[in-house]
Design an enzyme around this catalytic site. Structure first.
Site, PDB file in Angstrom:
ATOM      1  CD  GLU A   9       6.420  -4.669   0.919  1.00 10.27           C
ATOM      2  OE1 GLU A   9       6.564  -3.662   1.589  1.00 10.27           O
ATOM      3  OE2 GLU A   9       5.213  -4.374   0.003  1.00 10.27           O
ATOM      4  CG  ASP A  82       3.904  -2.371  -1.361  1.00 11.44           C
ATOM      5  OD1 ASP A  82       4.342  -1.387  -0.569  1.00 11.44           O
ATOM      6  OD2 ASP A  82       4.592  -2.915  -2.240  1.00 11.44           O
ATOM      7  CG  ASP A  84      -0.079  -4.902  -4.260  1.00  8.71           C
ATOM      8  OD1 ASP A  84       0.197  -5.409  -3.137  1.00  8.71           O
ATOM      9  OD2 ASP A  84       0.549  -4.301  -5.158  1.00  8.71           O
ATOM     10  CD  GLU A  86       2.198 -10.871  -5.727  1.00  6.16           C
ATOM     11  OE1 GLU A  86       2.747 -11.350  -5.068  1.00  6.16           O
ATOM     12  OE2 GLU A  86       1.313 -11.697  -6.615  1.00  6.16           O
ATOM     13  CE1 TYR A 284       2.877  -0.278  -3.829  1.00  3.99           C
ATOM     14  CE2 TYR A 284       0.697  -0.926  -4.534  1.00  3.99           C
ATOM     15  CZ  TYR A 284       2.051  -1.184  -4.413  1.00  3.99           C
ATOM     16  OH  TYR A 284       2.241  -2.543  -4.488  1.00  3.99           O
ATOM     17  NE  ARG A 286       4.499  -3.218  -8.571  1.00  2.00           N
ATOM     18  CZ  ARG A 286       5.354  -3.130  -7.853  1.00  2.00           C
ATOM     19  NH1 ARG A 286       5.301  -2.758  -6.496  1.00  2.00           N
ATOM     20  NH2 ARG A 286       6.852  -3.314  -8.343  1.00  2.00           N
ATOM     21  CG  HIS A 329      -8.349   2.612  -1.823  1.00  2.00           C
ATOM     22  ND1 HIS A 329      -9.535   1.870  -2.391  1.00  2.00           N
ATOM     23  CD2 HIS A 329      -7.731   1.981  -0.677  1.00  2.00           C
ATOM     24  CE1 HIS A 329      -9.640   0.726  -1.538  1.00  2.00           C
ATOM     25  NE2 HIS A 329      -8.378   1.002  -0.794  1.00  2.00           N
TER      26      HIS A 329
END
Length: 847
Positions: A9, A82, A84, A86, A284, A286, A329
């Protein structure tokens, strides 16, 4: 051409990953989402199967074209966004928009950008997880429906230009309700009793009476009882205690602790963490998981043993408390515990060190303490004083880290007590009875609001920062600026057998940096709670999050969830739109004693205002704006009447009229055509001509030219981006290389000439005959300029290759559409025509 195309991204992430992959891999960035719902229509088939209508954003078309060309030439495309929801949706949109073939496409995920993690991801590819994609779609579509249908209701019933959102509106409600609790709170006084004793060896320590005394008379009586009495240790207990470390950071706990210890806003914390992640320094950011991988625990243990010794290391596993913990995780941790500091800019380094300390401490031994509790009895009464102390016998994790707290009432940490024994006689040095008031609930800070949202199960790690930014940007909430007001309190002091009565002062009611609802925030919240109780309900919002989790786990169909929601929601919107009364937050304050006219406050077209008289009065009503520090819900009749004394003429200075008034940005002095802001907290009604002249002279001095360059004056000033000089309507920042207070003529000339050259260098095209320019803009973007029209182009644009025809086409596409002239209907039919139009609009939206 490389055989493998990897798409991420962000450019920063692409740069870091490219270092770990060989020459067979080319890493490119999609610059975030490439597709979204259209901006000028609902974009969801609410009459059918709730299919969303996605379109490639106009600023991403060049990116998509480039990626499409590269994908055609590559043997394999790796979607590495990523891990997640999104990120999964970005991967899906890329696969769809680039027309990727399933056999030639692989999805890889990793929660840290390290060589080992990237190589492991490449060795273990998977396909796109459509359950995660559907969960993201459900959130996006539901939020679009709520915002798109509720906002027009607010335009009609409250004020134009307003907007509503599912999570944002609930967040504002929390702040509004807290403000209501504060306003309704009645402080009650009582007396806290503190004492200072000395043991037989003359060592002093503090003790207290566990229970407060209600009145001053009772407190005085109690002190007098202690004036000529003896005190003995009646009980002494020593017991060991332990203190355990906190779990490593999740998104919300990182935001809270960075706020407490580094004074970062929630959005700043996430920006800094994003950069640390993209640089490969942390995992990560988030996440709502508190787990650490085995490799991480081993890495932490090695550092702890090397630095502090084996007795300081203790492997620990943590369980998360947040509802529906999912997404990543692992907790937020350093990718390599051997790296103790980031070596980046100041703020990023401080955040990294905070993350490192918290993660290291989570794998350390507990601190061992010895707690001592002492009870002290008096001969003259039955009340018991208590003293508590604690001594650290083994520091354990405290060697590295101690978690902060939001509790503003927290007393200082207890220290060590001197040695004492039961039955020992103590000398009383003094006893104080201090008047203390019960405290109203605290206003939320950004961090404590995140904590509350997490407790209620509202939102998820990726939503906290944008939610808090949005409610401030929409002016529903603002950061408080009040330092506090002074309040008197009494302190009775018993010393040497005599009682002194002291009157002291303290500051209370500070809201500096706290989240305070604006008038518009309060009015919108009250309207939504009255008419859309279910949408603003905390348990409903948390339940929706649980449904998103079920969709992500493959336990629910996202379209069924949408249908069930819309079935009840849409009819309610239509009903409120047609039948609800307009909401203005009106309060009637009283009557003007001179004219008998009604005085009220309400929200007007240009903001909160006070109104004297009614619209059907012969002369019509008169109005006055509230000052920025006044609110509709708390302004008094006297304060409202004072506003009608403005503008107030003060006299003349240098043959020009001087007046004081309230404006949109606060009170000011008007001097001819010039405006001079009054200092914060100044009541404009107290300003006299002499005060105004002082401010005018200061302004004139600040605006006076400091130099003349090419026959034009140079002025200096300080703005939101720091010190600057102004020449020929050009603002030129003055950096730390220059001595701001002592700029030389050479400095000024150099600053202006460098700026002129920069202005020349940033022009890419200049078609003078057409009055059109293309220039470089901030953050690597580009601007098309024509007269007062400015169109921003994304940094992915190949600006030098643009032709005049290309630019004209862009200008034409972005030109505002001219509204067709409408015939005025007959006066009697005006209402009916209006209703008919409303009905048509609603149908159009549904389709």
């Amino acid at each position: 051409m490389a055989k493998n195309l990897v798409i991420v991204e962000s450019p920063a992430k692409a740069k870091t990953i490219e270092k770990f992959l060989g020459k067979d891999f080319k890493v490119e960035s999609s610059y975030g989402h490439i597709s979204d719902l259209p901006s000028k229509e609902l974009g969801v088939d609410v009459d059918g199967d709730f299919d969303p209508k996605y379109e490639v954003s106009s600023d991403k078309k060049a990116v998509v074209k480039k990626l499409k060309d590269l994908a055609k030439k590559a043997e394999m495309v790796w979607l590495a966004s990523d891990e997640d929801r999104e990120g999964e949706a970005i991967a899906w949109h890329l696969a769809e928009s680039l027309g990727l073939v399933k056999e030639k496409t692989k999805r890889i995920v990793f929660h840290e950008i390290t060589k080992a993690a990237i190589q492991k991801a490449v060795e273990n590819p998977r396909q796109i997880d459509y359950d995660l994609v559907d969960a993201q779609q459900a959130r996006r579509v539901l939020d679009r429906i709520v915002g798109y249908e509720l906002s027009p209701v607010l335009w009609r019933k409250v004020k134009g230009g307003l907007s509503a959102g599912r999570v944002q509106s609930v967040s504002v409600r929390l702040i509004v309700e807290r403000e209501k609790e504060i306003n309704e709170f009645k402080a009650e006084a009582s007396y806290r009793i503190d004492a200072e004793f000395s043991n037989e060896e003359g060592q002093s320590f503090k003790a207290k009476l566990p229970k407060s005394i209600k009145t001053k008379a009772e407190a005085l009586k109690f002190l007098e009882q202690n004036a000529n009495t003896t005190f003995k240790v009646s009980d002494l207990e020593k017991k060991p205690a332990k203190k355990s470390p906190s779990a490593p950071f999740t998104t919300s706990t990182l935001q809270q602790e960075a706020s407490r210890k580094l004074y970062f806003s929630v959005s700043k914390t996430m920006t800094m963490a994003q950069r640390l992640y993209e640089a490969g320094l942390i995992t990560y950011m988030r996440t709502d998981s508190v787990n650490l991988s085995n490799e991480a625990k081993q890495g932490a243990a090695k550092e702890i043993i090397d630095a502090y010794g084996k007795e300081y290391a203790k492997e620990r596993n943590y369980k998360g408390k947040s509802k529906g913990a999912q997404e990543a995780h692992e907790a937020i941790r350093p990718t390599n515990f051997a790296v103790h500091t980031a070596g980046l800019d100041y703020d990023q380094t401080r955040l990294y060190e905070l993350i490192w300390k918290r993660a290291i401490a989570s794998q350390m031994s507990e601190a061992k303490l010895e707690r001592t509790n002492v009870k002290i009895n008096a001969a003259s009464h039955k009340q018991t004083f208590t003293a508590n102390g604690e001594v650290i016998t083994f520091d354990g994790f405290l060697k590295v880290y101690l978690e902060g707290t939001d509790d503003e009432d927290l007393e200082q940490q207890e220290g060590m007590l001197p040695a004492m024994k039961i039955g020992e006689t103590l000398l009383n040095n003094n006893i104080t009875a201090t008047e203390r008031y019960t405290r109203a609930p605290y206003r939320f800070t950004e961090a404590s609001l995140v904590k509350k949202l997490e407790e209620l199960g509202i939102g998820r790690p990726s939503t906290y920062a944008p939610t808090i930014s949005t409610i401030q940007n929409r002016n529903y909430v603002e950061k408080g600026t009040v330092e506090g007001v002074e309040r008197n309190y009494t302190q009775l002091v018993l010393e040497s057998g005599n009682v002194k009565d002291n009157l002291l002062t303290e500051k209370v009611g500070s809201d500096k940096g706290k989240l305070v609802p604006t008038d518009i925030g309060i009015i919108v919240t009250n309207f939504l709670v009255n008419h859309f109780q279910s949408i603003l309900d905390y348990s409903f919002t948390a339940n929706v999050e649980d449904q998103f989790d079920d969709i992500a786990d493959g336990k629910a169909d996202w379209k069924d969830v949408m249908k069930a929601f819309y079935k009840d929601f849409h009819p309610r919107v239509i009903d409120v739109q047609e039948n609800a009364e307009r909401e203005s937050g009106e309060r009637i304050l009283g009557e003007d004693p001179k004219t008998g006219k009604r005085v009220s406050v309400r929200l007007g077209k240009f903001g909160p205002m006070v109104q004297m008289g009614m619209s059907d009065d012969e002369e019509g009503p008169t109005y006055a704006s509230l000052s920025p520090d006044q609110q509709l819900g708390s302004i008094t009749f006297e304060e409202a009447m004072d506003l009608f004394q403005l503008p107030k003429n003060l006299g003349t200075f240098e043959d020009l009229e001087v007046a004081v008034n309230n404006g949109r940005f606060g009170p000011y002095v008007k001097f001819g055509e010039a405006y001079v802001s009054l200092p914060k907290g100044t009541d404009p009604l107290t300003v006299e001509l002499d005060d105004a002249i002082v401010l005018i002279k200061e302004k004139q001095k600040a605006d006076a030219p400091i130099y003349t360059y090419k026959d034009l004056p140079v002025q200096k000033g300080k703005g939101r981006f720091g010190p600057f000089i102004k020449w020929n309507n050009m603002f030129i920042n003055v950096n730390k290389k220059y001595d701001w207070d002592n700029l030389s003529d050479d400095d000024i000339v150099e600053l202006i000439e460098v700026k002129i050259q920069k202005e020349i260098d940033k022009v890419i095209h200049n078609w003078e005959d057409e009055g059109i320019r293309v220039e470089k803009a901030r953050w690597g973007r580009f601007n098309i300029l024509q007269g007062k029209v400015k169109i921003e182009l994304p940094k992915t644009t190949d600006a030098p290759a643009l032709t005049l025809e290309d630019v004209k086409a862009i200008l034409e596409k972005n030109a505002p559409k001219k509204k067709a002239a409408k015939k005025k209907p007959a006066a009697k039919k005006k209402t009916a025509a209006k209703k008919k139009t409303t009905a048509k609009k609603t149908t159009a939206k549904k389709k």
